[in-house]
Design a protein around this motif. Sequence first.
Motif, PDB file in Angstrom:
ATOM      1  N   GLY A 121      38.126  54.731  31.374  1.00 56.43           N
ATOM      2  CA  GLY A 121      38.177  53.528  30.394  1.00 56.43           C
ATOM      3  C   GLY A 121      37.050  53.029  29.892  1.00 56.43           C
ATOM      4  N   LYS A 122      35.829  53.271  30.949  1.00 60.83           N
ATOM      5  CA  LYS A 122      34.451  52.758  30.398  1.00 60.83           C
ATOM      6  C   LYS A 122      34.453  51.280  30.583  1.00 60.83           C
ATOM      7  CE  LYS A 122      33.298  57.045  30.036  1.00 60.83           C
ATOM      8  NZ  LYS A 122      32.944  57.897  31.158  1.00 60.83           N
ATOM      9  N   ALA A 123      35.545  50.570  31.166  1.00 62.64           N
ATOM     10  CA  ALA A 123      35.454  49.340  31.120  1.00 62.64           C
ATOM     11  C   ALA A 123      34.712  48.672  32.592  1.00 62.64           C
ATOM     12  CB  ALA A 123      36.902  48.624  31.211  1.00 62.64           C
ATOM     13  N   ASN A 124      34.577  47.404  32.543  1.00 54.23           N
ATOM     14  CA  ASN A 124      34.114  46.923  33.823  1.00 54.23           C
ATOM     15  C   ASN A 124      34.627  45.672  34.337  1.00 54.23           C
ATOM     16  OD1 ASN A 124      31.263  48.493  34.049  1.00 54.23           O
ATOM     17  ND2 ASN A 124      30.676  47.638  32.176  1.00 54.23           N
ATOM     18  N   VAL A 125      34.538  45.371  35.521  1.00 55.09           N
ATOM     19  CA  VAL A 125      35.224  44.110  36.144  1.00 55.09           C
ATOM     20  C   VAL A 125      34.670  43.005  35.199  1.00 55.09           C
ATOM     21  CG1 VAL A 125      35.497  42.511  38.302  1.00 55.09           C
ATOM     22  CG2 VAL A 125      35.588  45.179  38.380  1.00 55.09           C
ATOM     23  N   GLY A 126      35.754  42.137  34.723  1.00 57.50           N
ATOM     24  CA  GLY A 126      35.253  40.942  34.090  1.00 57.50           C
ATOM     25  C   GLY A 126      35.440  41.025  32.657  1.00 57.50           C
ATOM     26  N   ASP A 127      35.911  42.354  32.186  1.00 57.92           N
ATOM     27  CA  ASP A 127      36.003  42.482  30.634  1.00 57.92           C
ATOM     28  C   ASP A 127      37.412  42.210  30.338  1.00 57.92           C
ATOM     29  OD1 ASP A 127      33.539  43.724  30.648  1.00 57.92           O
ATOM     30  OD2 ASP A 127      33.984  45.933  30.166  1.00 57.92           O
ATOM     31  N   LYS A 128      38.285  41.697  31.263  1.00 60.91           N
ATOM     32  CA  LYS A 128      39.670  41.318  30.910  1.00 60.91           C
ATOM     33  C   LYS A 128      40.761  42.684  30.765  1.00 60.91           C
ATOM     34  CE  LYS A 128      42.363  37.728  28.200  1.00 60.91           C
ATOM     35  NZ  LYS A 128      42.215  36.799  28.910  1.00 60.91           N
ATOM     36  N   ASP A 132      40.416  43.925  36.555  1.00 59.76           N
ATOM     37  CA  ASP A 132      40.402  42.744  37.122  1.00 59.76           C
ATOM     38  C   ASP A 132      41.613  42.340  38.058  1.00 59.76           C
ATOM     39  OD1 ASP A 132      37.770  41.808  35.687  1.00 59.76           O
ATOM     40  OD2 ASP A 132      39.179  42.233  33.855  1.00 59.76           O
ATOM     41  N   GLY A 133      42.723  43.019  37.714  1.00 56.68           N
ATOM     42  CA  GLY A 133      43.708  42.967  38.497  1.00 56.68           C
ATOM     43  C   GLY A 133      43.603  43.703  39.917  1.00 56.68           C
ATOM     44  N   LEU A 134      43.146  44.974  39.885  1.00 55.97           N
ATOM     45  CA  LEU A 134      42.960  45.848  40.566  1.00 55.97           C
ATOM     46  C   LEU A 134      41.776  45.493  41.884  1.00 55.97           C
ATOM     47  CD1 LEU A 134      44.129  48.318  42.495  1.00 55.97           C
ATOM     48  CD2 LEU A 134      42.983  49.720  40.769  1.00 55.97           C
ATOM     49  N   TYR A 135      40.600  45.210  41.162  1.00 54.54           N
ATOM     50  CA  TYR A 135      39.286  45.149  42.010  1.00 54.54           C
ATOM     51  C   TYR A 135      39.628  44.043  43.118  1.00 54.54           C
ATOM     52  CZ  TYR A 135      34.468  44.089  42.954  1.00 54.54           C
ATOM     53  OH  TYR A 135      33.375  43.921  43.775  1.00 54.54           O
ATOM     54  N   PRO A 136      40.208  42.873  42.884  1.00 51.17           N
ATOM     55  CA  PRO A 136      40.442  41.845  44.175  1.00 51.17           C
ATOM     56  C   PRO A 136      41.407  42.632  45.195  1.00 51.17           C
ATOM     57  CG  PRO A 136      40.856  40.759  42.040  1.00 51.17           C
ATOM     58  CD  PRO A 136      40.954  41.978  41.596  1.00 51.17           C
ATOM     59  N   ALA A 137      42.064  43.222  44.930  1.00 51.87           N
ATOM     60  CA  ALA A 137      43.078  43.843  45.799  1.00 51.87           C
ATOM     61  C   ALA A 137      42.316  44.989  46.751  1.00 51.87           C
ATOM     62  CB  ALA A 137      44.325  44.514  45.130  1.00 51.87           C
ATOM     63  N   VAL A 138      41.464  45.641  45.951  1.00 51.60           N
ATOM     64  CA  VAL A 138      40.846  46.935  46.617  1.00 51.60           C
ATOM     65  C   VAL A 138      39.800  46.004  47.520  1.00 51.60           C
ATOM     66  CG1 VAL A 138      38.663  48.507  46.337  1.00 51.60           C
ATOM     67  CG2 VAL A 138      40.767  48.647  44.616  1.00 51.60           C
ATOM     68  N   TYR A 157      48.416  42.420  47.440  1.00 50.55           N
ATOM     69  CA  TYR A 157      49.191  42.179  46.473  1.00 50.55           C
ATOM     70  C   TYR A 157      48.717  40.510  46.087  1.00 50.55           C
ATOM     71  CZ  TYR A 157      53.455  40.347  44.163  1.00 50.55           C
ATOM     72  OH  TYR A 157      54.530  39.777  43.447  1.00 50.55           O
ATOM     73  N   ILE A 158      48.793  39.582  46.884  1.00 47.97           N
ATOM     74  CA  ILE A 158      48.332  38.188  46.508  1.00 47.97           C
ATOM     75  C   ILE A 158      47.019  38.284  45.552  1.00 47.97           C
ATOM     76  CG2 ILE A 158      47.710  35.902  47.362  1.00 47.97           C
ATOM     77  CD1 ILE A 158      49.790  36.628  49.585  1.00 47.97           C
ATOM     78  N   SER A 159      45.928  39.189  46.201  1.00 47.70           N
ATOM     79  CA  SER A 159      44.957  39.228  45.562  1.00 47.70           C
ATOM     80  C   SER A 159      44.800  39.739  44.044  1.00 47.70           C
ATOM     81  CB  SER A 159      43.919  39.866  46.344  1.00 47.70           C
ATOM     82  OG  SER A 159      43.461  39.270  47.457  1.00 47.70           O
ATOM     83  N   ALA A 160      45.580  40.643  43.938  1.00 47.95           N
ATOM     84  CA  ALA A 160      45.937  41.359  42.807  1.00 47.95           C
ATOM     85  C   ALA A 160      46.671  40.031  41.857  1.00 47.95           C
ATOM     86  CB  ALA A 160      46.675  42.426  42.755  1.00 47.95           C
ATOM     87  N   GLU A 161      47.539  39.565  42.215  1.00 49.33           N
ATOM     88  CA  GLU A 161      48.086  38.423  41.601  1.00 49.33           C
ATOM     89  C   GLU A 161      47.122  37.365  40.928  1.00 49.33           C
ATOM     90  OE1 GLU A 161      52.477  36.050  41.850  1.00 49.33           O
ATOM     91  OE2 GLU A 161      50.833  36.056  43.775  1.00 49.33           O
ATOM     92  N   GLN A 162      46.222  36.863  41.943  1.00 51.06           N
ATOM     93  CA  GLN A 162      45.288  36.109  41.838  1.00 51.06           C
ATOM     94  C   GLN A 162      44.252  36.409  40.592  1.00 51.06           C
ATOM     95  OE1 GLN A 162      43.800  35.109  45.553  1.00 51.06           O
ATOM     96  NE2 GLN A 162      45.216  33.571  45.820  1.00 51.06           N
ATOM     97  N   GLY A 163      44.070  37.850  40.880  1.00 53.85           N
ATOM     98  CA  GLY A 163      43.126  38.461  39.697  1.00 53.85           C
ATOM     99  C   GLY A 163      43.832  38.572  38.296  1.00 53.85           C
ATOM    100  N   ALA A 164      45.111  38.974  38.389  1.00 53.42           N
ATOM    101  CA  ALA A 164      45.690  39.084  36.978  1.00 53.42           C
ATOM    102  C   ALA A 164      45.667  37.402  36.439  1.00 53.42           C
ATOM    103  CB  ALA A 164      47.135  39.361  37.354  1.00 53.42           C
ATOM    104  N   LYS A 165      46.005  36.454  37.220  1.00 55.17           N
ATOM    105  CA  LYS A 165      46.025  35.051  36.528  1.00 55.17           C
ATOM    106  C   LYS A 165      44.822  34.747  36.131  1.00 55.17           C
ATOM    107  CE  LYS A 165      49.960  33.319  39.253  1.00 55.17           C
ATOM    108  NZ  LYS A 165      50.331  32.433  40.489  1.00 55.17           N
ATOM    109  N   ALA A 166      43.563  35.186  36.920  1.00 54.49           N
ATOM    110  CA  ALA A 166      42.190  35.005  36.383  1.00 54.49           C
ATOM    111  C   ALA A 166      41.862  35.419  34.985  1.00 54.49           C
ATOM    112  CB  ALA A 166      41.325  35.262  37.568  1.00 54.49           C
ATOM    113  N   THR A 167      42.396  36.295  34.616  1.00 52.30           N
ATOM    114  CA  THR A 167      42.146  37.126  33.288  1.00 52.30           C
ATOM    115  C   THR A 167      42.506  35.975  32.234  1.00 52.30           C
ATOM    116  OG1 THR A 167      44.428  38.004  32.828  1.00 52.30           O
ATOM    117  CG2 THR A 167      42.752  39.260  34.113  1.00 52.30           C
ATOM    118  N   GLN A 168      43.148  34.767  32.693  1.00 52.45           N
ATOM    119  CA  GLN A 168      43.288  33.773  31.600  1.00 52.45           C
ATOM    120  C   GLN A 168      42.244  32.934  31.375  1.00 52.45           C
ATOM    121  OE1 GLN A 168      47.327  32.637  33.536  1.00 52.45           O
ATOM    122  NE2 GLN A 168      48.071  32.679  31.498  1.00 52.45           N
TER     123      GLN A 168
END
Length: 212
Positions: A121-128, A132-138, A157-168
């Motif tokens: 996909g050529k995206a980076n963390v922070g590109d929404k 951004d959901g997977l990186y915190p979980a990793v 799982y909690i980290s991924a949930e927080q990562g997803a919410k942070a995209t807002q």
Amino acid sequence: MQFTTADLKPLFANWAQIMQTQRETLIDLDSVVGDGDLGLTMSDGFCAAYQAIKDSDEADIGKFFYLAGKTMSTAVPSTMGTLMASGLMQVGKVFKGKTTIESHEFADIFVAYFDGVQARGKANVGDKTFLDGLYPAVQTLKNAGESSWQALANKAYISAEQGAKATQTMLAVHGRAATRGENSRALLDPGAYVAQLLLQGYSEFAAGHMTA
């Protein structure tokens, strides 16, 4: 605890079930920023992946994941379908030749998944995006500490949930959401929510096993 391909089938079953259960939610989220087909793509794609491996006698973990990913790429050849399939196929490449994995190697599975999606996909963390959901979980999985396997899976799982919410709070860089400019910040990214669901499936899979 060691896992064979037979042991991993319930993980794919979890993913297929969760994506089916969350189908309408994903449709609603994607309707705001995309064409609304994400729920169909994810439910159909992960169902196809599970169907491909559920009766398979393949013992090679790499080939097992690659088969799942290749089947998904054919079943749902959309942008997100291709990205998720690329993640599975990258796992396949990394684990090719292995017939067992240890519980701590699930971190490597999700690292490979991340790498496969990012490379395609050529995206980076922070590109929404999904990343951004997977990186915190990793990151959580890579820094296990003294946590048990099940506890660590739940933390991821909690980290991924927080990562997803942070995209807002993030500005969209890719896709239709990017056309909204600053107005895209308040939106939950559907892809990041998919990452949250993947970690939910993994956490439930881990919880279903005896303490390792």
